[in-house]
Design an enzyme around this catalytic site. Structure first.
Site, PDB file in Angstrom:
ATOM      1  CG  ASP A 158      -2.295   0.468   0.976  1.00 19.07           C
ATOM      2  OD1 ASP A 158      -2.454   1.262   0.023  1.00 19.07           O
ATOM      3  OD2 ASP A 158      -3.227   0.120   1.731  1.00 19.07           O
ATOM      4  CD  GLU A 191       0.174   4.323  -7.574  1.00 19.93           C
ATOM      5  OE1 GLU A 191      -0.740   3.739  -8.208  1.00 19.93           O
ATOM      6  OE2 GLU A 191       0.494   5.514  -7.766  1.00 19.93           O
ATOM      7  CD1 TRP A 192      -5.191   2.935  -3.155  1.00 17.95           C
ATOM      8  CD2 TRP A 192      -4.011   4.787  -2.703  1.00 17.95           C
ATOM      9  NE1 TRP A 192      -4.689   2.816  -1.886  1.00 17.95           N
ATOM     10  CE2 TRP A 192      -3.969   3.945  -1.579  1.00 17.95           C
ATOM     11  CE3 TRP A 192      -3.346   6.012  -2.651  1.00 17.95           C
ATOM     12  CZ2 TRP A 192      -3.269   4.284  -0.414  1.00 17.95           C
ATOM     13  CZ3 TRP A 192      -2.650   6.347  -1.491  1.00 17.95           C
ATOM     14  CH2 TRP A 192      -2.627   5.486  -0.404  1.00 17.95           C
ATOM     15  N   GLY A 193      -3.469   4.310  -8.335  1.00 18.17           N
ATOM     16  CA  GLY A 193      -3.401   5.027  -9.607  1.00 18.17           C
ATOM     17  C   GLY A 193      -2.952   6.470  -9.455  1.00 18.17           C
ATOM     18  CG  ASP A 213      -9.686   1.663  -0.890  1.00 11.81           C
ATOM     19  OD1 ASP A 213      -8.685   1.658  -1.646  1.00 11.81           O
ATOM     20  OD2 ASP A 213      -9.603   1.548   0.344  1.00 11.81           O
TER      21      ASP A 213
HETATM   22  C1  GLA Z   1      -6.070   1.072   1.455  1.00  9.54           C
HETATM   23  C2  GLA Z   1      -6.165   0.051   0.331  1.00  9.54           C
HETATM   24  C3  GLA Z   1      -7.237  -0.971   0.667  1.00  9.54           C
HETATM   25  C4  GLA Z   1      -6.913  -1.648   1.985  1.00  9.54           C
HETATM   26  C5  GLA Z   1      -6.760  -0.592   3.092  1.00  9.54           C
HETATM   27  C6  GLA Z   1      -6.252  -1.189   4.384  1.00  9.54           C
HETATM   28  O1  GLA Z   1      -7.224   1.861   1.530  1.00  9.54           O
HETATM   29  O2  GLA Z   1      -6.449   0.679  -0.896  1.00  9.54           O
HETATM   30  O3  GLA Z   1      -7.337  -1.937  -0.358  1.00  9.54           O
HETATM   31  O4  GLA Z   1      -5.723  -2.377   1.861  1.00  9.54           O
HETATM   32  O5  GLA Z   1      -5.848   0.429   2.700  1.00  9.54           O
HETATM   33  O6  GLA Z   1      -6.057  -0.248   5.371  1.00  9.54           O
END
Ligand code: GLA
Length: 400
Positions: A158, A191-193, A213
């Site tokens: 993450d 890292e969510w893009g 997410d």
């Molecule tokens: C981030 C990630 C999720 C999950 C949470 C856990 O938000 O994007 O997929 O792993 O952290 O805290």
């Protein structure tokens, strides 16, 4: 163009062009280590259990993965997300929560392996995880070594609490540390893009999140599809866009919506990481059966896992939000999703000339009803529920 040459064009495009703009494969030093040649399949604790993870949950989940037929359908990784770790020892080693994981991670991994499954863990490339547990920054080598000793097969990394750090550099450090640790470990970049991972992720890991997410609602799932779709040409064997884990079975969507969610993840060649309580799928109640039938639909999974490794794309978007998606398959047929995003059931049509079928006649298989819908000439229509999808495999019939 005949069927074969149109397929070739699609495939060549997929291997030579990245989303960053027309870079040739020769310059794209993919990891290419033989791992994740098809999108990884498994389960992760986060969507359903958040921080409520324990040895007992993971053991029961691994058992349920076998008993529910998920393992037989191809799911293999059992991944513990955030909150398993509490501290570091004086030697810097990460410490698993002794109250929740009294047997330790090695014994737990052994149990998962004994079931014929694989074991995964979560960490964070920053200083702390998203839930404030110790992160891996500055401990990359020791953590990679520790995971390898424990028998970890998959690591999700993450990006919380990473202020001032450079994503490409930090993730590359982890890649090198994992390589040095000497155990084959699938590397999931999360890292969510935020830092364009579709441009460098394939050189660093096997999959990379493209979005924020997911949540267990239709609107969230749809928003993620729209973002993930843009990076289709960055995906291929060993390197996948990750639109986040599945919500199927968590209760926030209808079963039609869950079927659409699963169909779309499969046509986008997304990792299929279930996020529900697998133990709840064991009964023969109606809902348990419905969810099991979605997650273990072999024909839909086969589309996701097709060896050509092409991420499907949208080829038609009729108002109001009636979309046709297509994914070329290794055997020359096409997987098609008719996605009805509108609020009324609607008859939708796949036109051969929009989905790259160049013969007049094709055989249509319905991947949800499992019926052979027979031969069709130049098009196929069917009624699709509101917030739902039809999924087809369309096989060209060559004149003999
Ligand atoms: C981030 C990630 C999720 C999950 C949470 C856990 O938000 O994007 O997929 O792993 O952290 O805290």
């Amino acid at each position: 163009m005949n069927q074969r040459s149109s397929l070739t064009v699609f495939v060549v495009a997929a291997s030579c062009v990245t989303a960053s703009g027309f870079v040739h494969a020769a310059n794209d030093a993919r990891l290419d280590d033989g791992l994740a040649r098809t999108p990884p399949m498994g389960w992760n604790s986060w969507n359903r259990f958040h921080c409520d993870v324990s040895s007992q949950l993971i053991r029961e989940t691994a058992d349920a993965m076998v008993a529910s037929g998920m393992k037989e359908a191809g799911y293999q990784y059992v991944v513990i997300d955030d909150c398993w770790q509490v501290d570091r020892g004086a030697d810097g080693r990460i410490i698993a929560d002794p109250a929740r994981f009294p047997e330790g991670m090695k014994a737990l991994a052994d149990h998962v392996h004994a079931k014929g499954l694989k074991f995964g863990l979560y960490t964070d490339a920053g200083r702390r995880t998203c839930q404030g547990r110790p992160g891996s920054y500055g401990h990359e080598e020791l953590d990679a070594k520790t995971y390898a000793e424990w028998g970890v097969d998959y690591v999700k990394i993450d990006w919380c609490n990473s202020q001032g750090l450079d994503a490409r550099t930090q993730y590359a450090k982890f890649r090198d540390a994992l390589k040095q640790a000497g155990r084959p470990i699938v590397f999931s970049i999360c890292e969510w893009g935020f830092n364009q991972p579709w441009e460098w992720g394939s050189q660093t890991g096997h999959l990379w999140r493209t979005t924020n997410d997911i949540s267990d609602r239709w609107e969230s799932m749809i928003q993620i599809i729209d973002r993930n779709a843009q990076y289709a040409l960055a995906a291929g064997p060993g390197a996948w866009n990750d639109p986040d884990m599945l919500e199927v079975g968590n209760g926030g969507m209808t079963n039609d919506e869950y079927r659409a969610h699963f169909s779309m993840w499969a046509i986008m060649a997304a990792p299929l990481i279930a996020g529900n309580d697998l133990r709840a799928m064991l009964g023969d109640g109606r809902q348990a059966t419905a969810i099991r039938e979605i997650l273990t639909n072999r024909e839909v999974i086969a589309v996701d896992q097709d060896s050509l490794g092409v991420q499907g794309m949208m080829v038609t978007n009729y108002p109001p939000e009636l979309q046709v998606w297509v994914k070329p398959l290794a055997d020359g047929s096409r997987a098609v999703v008719l996605l009805n995003r509108a609020s009324v059931p609607t008859t939708m049509t796949a036109l051969w000339n929009r989905i790259g079928i160049t013969t007049d006649t094709a055989i249509v298989h319905d991947l949800w009803s499992h019926e052979n819908a027979g031969r069709a000439v130049s098009r196929y229509s069917t009624t699709v529920p509101s917030h739902g999808a039809a999924m087809l495999r369309i096989e060209p019939v060559r004149p003999s």
